[in-house]
Every structure is written in structure tokens, then in C-alpha cells.
Design an enzyme around this catalytic site. Structure first.
Site, mmCIF file in Angstrom:
data_model
loop_
_atom_site.group_PDB
_atom_site.id
_atom_site.type_symbol
_atom_site.label_atom_id
_atom_site.label_comp_id
_atom_site.label_asym_id
_atom_site.label_seq_id
_atom_site.Cartn_x
_atom_site.Cartn_y
_atom_site.Cartn_z
ATOM 1 N N ASP A 13 -8.444 -5.336 -2.644
ATOM 2 C CA ASP A 13 -7.767 -5.629 -1.369
ATOM 3 C C ASP A 13 -8.203 -4.713 -0.240
ATOM 4 O O ASP A 13 -8.340 -3.505 -0.417
ATOM 5 C CB ASP A 13 -6.250 -5.541 -1.517
ATOM 6 C CG ASP A 13 -5.578 -5.834 -0.194
ATOM 7 O OD1 ASP A 13 -5.807 -6.931 0.334
ATOM 8 O OD2 ASP A 13 -4.882 -4.957 0.336
ATOM 9 N N HIS A 32 -2.579 -12.695 1.179
ATOM 10 C CA HIS A 32 -2.290 -12.889 2.611
ATOM 11 C C HIS A 32 -2.998 -14.079 3.282
ATOM 12 O O HIS A 32 -3.799 -13.901 4.201
ATOM 13 C CB HIS A 32 -2.516 -11.603 3.406
ATOM 14 C CG HIS A 32 -3.767 -10.823 3.081
ATOM 15 N ND1 HIS A 32 -5.014 -11.393 3.066
ATOM 16 C CD2 HIS A 32 -3.945 -9.510 2.786
ATOM 17 C CE1 HIS A 32 -5.900 -10.452 2.773
ATOM 18 N NE2 HIS A 32 -5.281 -9.312 2.592
ATOM 19 N N HIS A 90 0.873 -1.188 0.000
ATOM 20 C CA HIS A 90 0.000 0.000 0.000
ATOM 21 C C HIS A 90 0.900 1.225 0.000
ATOM 22 O O HIS A 90 1.581 1.483 0.991
ATOM 23 C CB HIS A 90 -0.907 0.002 1.235
ATOM 24 C CG HIS A 90 -1.828 -1.186 1.288
ATOM 25 N ND1 HIS A 90 -3.090 -1.171 0.735
ATOM 26 C CD2 HIS A 90 -1.655 -2.432 1.773
ATOM 27 C CE1 HIS A 90 -3.666 -2.355 0.896
ATOM 28 N NE2 HIS A 90 -2.810 -3.147 1.527
ATOM 29 N N LEU A 91 0.899 1.960 -1.110
ATOM 30 C CA LEU A 91 1.747 3.157 -1.191
ATOM 31 C C LEU A 91 1.000 4.413 -0.740
ATOM 32 O O LEU A 91 1.598 5.476 -0.585
ATOM 33 C CB LEU A 91 2.296 3.341 -2.612
ATOM 34 C CG LEU A 91 3.327 2.303 -3.073
ATOM 35 C CD1 LEU A 91 3.756 2.570 -4.511
ATOM 36 C CD2 LEU A 91 4.542 2.267 -2.165
ATOM 37 N N ASN A 104 -5.075 -7.156 9.371
ATOM 38 C CA ASN A 104 -6.217 -7.849 8.801
ATOM 39 C C ASN A 104 -5.788 -8.630 7.547
ATOM 40 O O ASN A 104 -5.305 -8.007 6.615
ATOM 41 C CB ASN A 104 -7.280 -6.812 8.414
ATOM 42 C CG ASN A 104 -8.593 -7.465 8.118
ATOM 43 O OD1 ASN A 104 -8.874 -8.537 8.617
ATOM 44 N ND2 ASN A 104 -9.385 -6.833 7.281
ATOM 45 N N HIS A 152 0.397 3.089 8.576
ATOM 46 C CA HIS A 152 -0.577 3.913 9.313
ATOM 47 C C HIS A 152 0.209 4.782 10.285
ATOM 48 O O HIS A 152 1.106 4.282 10.968
ATOM 49 C CB HIS A 152 -1.562 3.036 10.094
ATOM 50 C CG HIS A 152 -2.520 2.297 9.204
ATOM 51 N ND1 HIS A 152 -3.482 2.935 8.454
ATOM 52 C CD2 HIS A 152 -2.642 0.979 8.927
ATOM 53 C CE1 HIS A 152 -4.171 2.027 7.747
ATOM 54 N NE2 HIS A 152 -3.676 0.835 8.010
ATOM 55 N N ASP A 183 2.538 -7.065 2.334
ATOM 56 C CA ASP A 183 1.298 -6.367 2.710
ATOM 57 C C ASP A 183 1.650 -5.099 3.514
ATOM 58 O O ASP A 183 1.012 -4.776 4.520
ATOM 59 C CB ASP A 183 0.328 -7.262 3.482
ATOM 60 C CG ASP A 183 -1.072 -6.649 3.536
ATOM 61 O OD1 ASP A 183 -1.273 -5.553 2.968
ATOM 62 O OD2 ASP A 183 -1.978 -7.263 4.134
#
Ligand code: DOR
Length: 432
Positions: free
Chosen positions: A153, A233, A63-64, A279, A310, A306
Site C-alpha cells: 500500500d 481505496h 497506517h499506525l 492518494n 501526517h 485509510d
């Protein structure tokens, strides 16, 4: 021109595992020289003695956060973290703001990555508009814009009819459909694996069966449609077992897992560590062992981080309101190497899981191999040096990792992307 001298060249796609000297020229692999290294070379030389020289690592699940959540991560910082972690290519997920469900967003990501990136960026477009699980995106225009694959996703495509149509529609494109397998009703309200640890800590549980039911459905849809399914995942014992069964049945199904699922269990939640909130949730020791066996016996095709940044405001809070996710670009290689150290997988398998297989799954031509003519994407790995993963050394904007303070062994000492050195660690440096 670049000469990477005297390393152990491991290239599973060409069946190669031998000492040699790798020559890169004009952004491509020129060839491998056996015997003594050339005395003179008209270009830069990297001494790789004692190191592995492998096709550039490919992280197929990252996740960029750009566009929309640039305070957590952006294309520049995320790809820098990738390069430091040994990755030359990353596939970035569509849960941005706006969602990557239009060719404009796909093109924006590609343009930005071309201008500011330290790694190749492969945008994964959404399956459904706004990730809402209702209306299919336009695969034709998204693939023309450069989408590498499709995934919602973060969310499961709960509508089975939509999923069937998606698999049918994606088939002629040859794209894999990447799925976040988790039945939202079964998982609703859960923040940890349903089991004793969650009960003891008083955290609402999400059961393993939420993942297992979802994987079963999608395998059955793949069987019915003949489409290419990739399960993201995988964290559960039965999830691994169903992938194994699907492969035995000859279905076009692949799967990945992330380092936290083979390294940690829900015991890591002790002390309500929000950095271990992810998750799907960290599972039981039995699940972890099954994931390890899946990596060992070839059932699980790839390891992906993954990487889910955050910021502190979403992690330094009470457990139930913390965001789910773990950053992983700078720890994935070392945690995979730990499996080799403990004897679960071989060096060749490490390279397969982190490079050759993701290239195969995403049909990336010229990547995942060091064959002459392949892209000059190369990772030089020191498999031995111990180092400490320190918060200050994190290149990502977000620092949410349960592995901070861990002593790890093995790391990327040079990362070369399309012939350009994007990361080079100083020799003997113990932490970075
Ligand atoms: O823990 C997770 N974080 N799991 C996901 O599926 C999404 C990701 C995110 O985007 O933060």
C-alpha cells in the site's frame, strides 16, 4: 462478565437484527438473552437502550506509523483513536521504517500492540522487499510471524510478472493480496484528480484512468491465477464497474473504499486545503456517485478509513509539497452512518461494511460476529446524537482531517475489545 442491556443487536453474519441483552464472559460472547433484562447480574452492566450493539468494527486499512514515524502516530495513540472511533481491530499497512517486510518487524508490531494497544492490531506485511516492487517477501516466514495479509500500500506493484507470481504464491496461504491500484506512470506528477477543478486551481492532475488501468490488470491476473485479490481505496466510477464485472464473472475479488471518496469531491481542494490532499485523489461527483452505488448494491465490500497521519509540518505548507493522507479513525463510523441517514444503505449494511465483511475478507475467525463463542469485541453505537469533530478531541498525534469542524451524527459510545472496555463516552456529551 459484562451485560450490554436493551440494545438493538445487529449481527449480519447471524442474520440477527433484534432487541436483546448481550452477555460477554471470559473474553467471549456468551449469548443473547431475549425478553426482560435479568434483574441481578454479577458483573458490569452497560445500558444500551436506544443504541445499536454490533460486532466490533474492523478497519482493514490503517497506517499506525510505528516503527519509524512515531512523531506522526504510534501503536498506542493510533489504537486509542481506533477505540474512540468504535474500532476493535485495525489492519496496519507496511509502509513503516523499516518496512514491515521481515518477521522481526511483524513480531515487533504484534508485541507492542499486545502491550500498549487499545485495539487488536493485524499487521499487513509488504508484498515486495522495501516496497520496491522488485523482489517478493517471504510469505511463509511473515505469515508464521503473524502477518494477516500482504500489501505494498502506497505503491502499486508495477511489475506484472511479479504480481502474477505474488498472486500464485499467496493462493495456498488463503491470504488476500491487497492492492494500491494506481499506474505510477499515468499518475506521475499529479496531486489532484485530473479535471476542471485541478485546471482551475493550477494543480497538476492524476487521471482516473491511472486507477482504472491498474484495477483492470490486477483483476485479469486474479482471473488467471485464481488468487484472492482485494482492491484498496477505490475512488473511480470505472474502478467500481470493473469490480462489479469481476464479481459477476465469479472471480475471487473484493474491494474497499474510504469515507472521503463517498463524502467529498475534488471541489474540497478549493483554497488549496492540504488536508484534502490524498492518494488516490478526491475525484469528481460522477465518481463519488458511482462509489455510493457500489456501496449500496454490494459491489464494494468494505469501508476502511485509510487513516494516514501526517504532522502539521507536512500539511501546513504549499499544496505541491504537502504529504498525501487523511486521518479517519474517529470519523469513519459517523460518515458511514450519514449514508444510512440519507437512505443510501441500511443499518445492517453499515455493520456489514464496517465489521462482517472485513472479517470475512481477512478470514478473521471469531470476529465480525456476535455469535456465541465469538471474541468479545463489541461496539455500542448511538446512531442519533449530533457532535462536532473538534481538533482538540483527536486522539491521533496528527490532526490532518478535512472534517474538522464538521457536525456529524452518530458515534461509538462504548468499544469493548476482548471483553475489556477500551472506550466509553459520557452520556449526552455532544463533542469528544
Ligand atoms: O494518501 C495516502 N496516504 N495514500 C496512500 O496510499 C498512503 C498514505 C500514507 O501512507 O500516507
Amino acid at each position: 462478565m459484562l451485560l450490554i442491556k436493551g440494545g438493538r443487536i445487529i449481527d449480519p453474519a447471524s442474520g440477527r437484527d433484534e432487541l436483546g441483552h448481550l452477555v460477554l464472559k471470559e473474553g467471549k460472547v456468551d449469548g443473547i438473552l431475549p425478553g426482560d433484562a435479568p434483574e441481578e447480574f454479577a458483573g458490569k452492566v452497560i445500558d444500551a437502550s436506544g443504541m445499536w450493539v454490533v460486532p466490533g468494527l474492523i478497519d482493514m486499512h490503517v497506517h499506525l506509523r510505528e516503527p519509524g514515524f512515531e512523531w506522526k502516530e504510534d501503536i498506542r495513540t493510533g489504537t486509542k483513536a481506533a477505540a474512540v472511533g468504535g474500532f476493535t481491530s485495525v489492519a496496519c499497512m507496511a509502509n513503516t521504517e523499516p518496512v514491515n517486510d521481515t518477521p522481526e518487524i511483524t513480531r515487533f508490531i504484534i508485541d507492542k500492540a499486545n502491550r500498549e494497544g487499545s485495539a487488536n492490531v493485524l499487521p499487513v506485511a509488504a508484498i515486495s522487499r522495501g516496497l520496491a516492487g522488485k523482489e517478493m517477501t517471504d510469505f511463509t516466514e511473515l505469515s508464521e510471524a503473524g502477518a494477516a495479509a500482504f500489501s505494498d500500500d502506497g505503491k502499486y506493484v508495477a511489475n506484472s510478472l511479479l504480481m502474477r507470481r505474488v498472486m500464485e504464491y499467496a493462493r495456498p496461504f488463503g491470504f488476500p493480496v491487497l492492492v494500491h491500484a494506481e499506474d505510477p506512470d499515468l499518475a506521475a506528477g499529479g496531486y489532484a484528480n485530473e479535471g476542471w477543478n485541478a485546471i482551475r486551481l493550477g494543480i497538476a492532475g492524476a487521471p482516473a484512468v491511472a486507477e482504472e488501468v491498474a484495477i483492470a490488470r490486477d483483476i485479469l491476473i486474479a482471473r488467471q491465477t485464481g488468487g484472492r485479490l482485494h482492491i484498496q481505496h477505490i475512488s473511480t466510477r470505472m474502478g467500481v464497474e470493473m469490480l462489479r464485472m469481476a464479481k459477476r464473472a465469479g472471480l475471487n475479488v473484493t474491494g474497499e473504499t474510504a469515507p472521503h471518496y463517498f463524502t467529498l469531491t475534488d471541489a474540497a481542494l478549493e483554497g488549496y486545503d492540504t488536508n484534502a490532499k490524498v492518494n488516490p485523489p478526491l475525484r469528481s461527483e460522477e465518481d463519488r456517485m458511482a462509489v455510493l452505488e457500489g456501496l449500496r448494491d454490494g459491489t464494494i465490500d468494505a469501508i476502511a478509513s485509510d487513516h494516514a497521519p501526517h504532522d502539521d509540518s507536512l500539511k501546513e505548507c504549499e499544496f505541491s509539497s504537502a504529504a498525501c493522507g487523511i486521518i479517519g479513525l474517529q470519523t469513519t463510523l459517523s460518515l458511514a452512518l450519514a449514508l444510512m441517514k440519507e437512505g443510501t444503505i441500511s443499518p445492517v449494511r453499515v455493520v456489514e461494511l464496517l465489521s462482517a465483511s472485513p472479517a470475512r475478507i481477512l478470514s478473521l475467525r471469531g470476529k465480525g460476529t456476535l455469535a456465541p463463542g465469538a471474541d468479545a469485541d463489541v461496539t455500542v453505537i448511538d446512531p442519533e446524537t449530533e457532535w462536532e469533530f473538534r481538533r482538540e478531541a483527536i486522539m491521533s498525534k496528527s490532526k490532518n482531517s478535512p472534517f474538522i469542524g464538521w457536525k456529524l451524527r452518530g458515534r461509538a459510545v462504548a468499544t469493548i475489545c476482548r471483553g475489556i472496555i477500551r472506550h466509553e463516552a459520557a452520556r449526552g456529551e455532544e463533542s469528544f
